[in-house]
Design a protein around this motif. Sequence first.
Motif, PDB file in Angstrom:
ATOM      1  N   ASN A  17     -22.930  -2.589  23.034  1.00 44.84           N
ATOM      2  CA  ASN A  17     -24.307  -2.079  22.962  1.00 44.84           C
ATOM      3  C   ASN A  17     -24.782  -1.983  21.519  1.00 44.84           C
ATOM      4  OD1 ASN A  17     -24.029  -1.894  25.695  1.00 44.84           O
ATOM      5  ND2 ASN A  17     -24.144   0.329  25.791  1.00 44.84           N
ATOM      6  N   TYR A  42     -25.211  -5.603  20.043  1.00 44.12           N
ATOM      7  CA  TYR A  42     -26.390  -6.264  20.599  1.00 44.12           C
ATOM      8  C   TYR A  42     -27.682  -5.651  20.042  1.00 44.12           C
ATOM      9  CZ  TYR A  42     -29.395  -8.598  23.951  1.00 44.12           C
ATOM     10  OH  TYR A  42     -30.380  -9.374  24.525  1.00 44.12           O
ATOM     11  N   LYS A  45     -21.501  -9.825  26.915  1.00 44.66           N
ATOM     12  CA  LYS A  45     -21.068  -8.442  27.191  1.00 44.66           C
ATOM     13  C   LYS A  45     -19.737  -8.374  27.948  1.00 44.66           C
ATOM     14  CE  LYS A  45     -22.611  -3.981  29.069  1.00 44.66           C
ATOM     15  NZ  LYS A  45     -21.501  -3.315  28.454  1.00 44.66           N
TER      16      LYS A  45
END
Length: 145
Positions: free
Chosen positions: A31, A34, A11
Amino acid sequence: MDFKPIKLANKPLIDGFLARDAFEVADVHFNNLYLWRKAREISYAIIHDCLIIATKYPDSTPFYFYPIGLGDKKAALQALIERAPHPLELRALQSQHVAQLEAFFPNAFEITPMRDRFDYIYSVPELIALSGKKFHKKKNHLNAF
């Protein structure tokens, strides 16, 4: 090129590249990447100081997002072109990416807009009210919940 699977520990790296570039497409934000990593293969590599995101659905050829960051995007794209065992497919291009791609490689790519894949924006007041036919399905989901 060493593509590695997306992991939670990536991240800060991915967010760092995105913070240094004007990349507004939701598909490449950490986000989203993932969240979808188990539905399809999502991997990344650093090529010529650019972040390259590769995505592959089962039984299909991979596609890539436009190079992210302040590195040499032309060199990164050239490396992808040379590496790909199939025609290079780029998705989720912003208008400035299309212009850059055409300047880097005139007439080398067929660019086809995919309208059903465009990002969209909701109005907050409309989402709060969920009134009208436009939000009927969303209101049904909310009521079922």
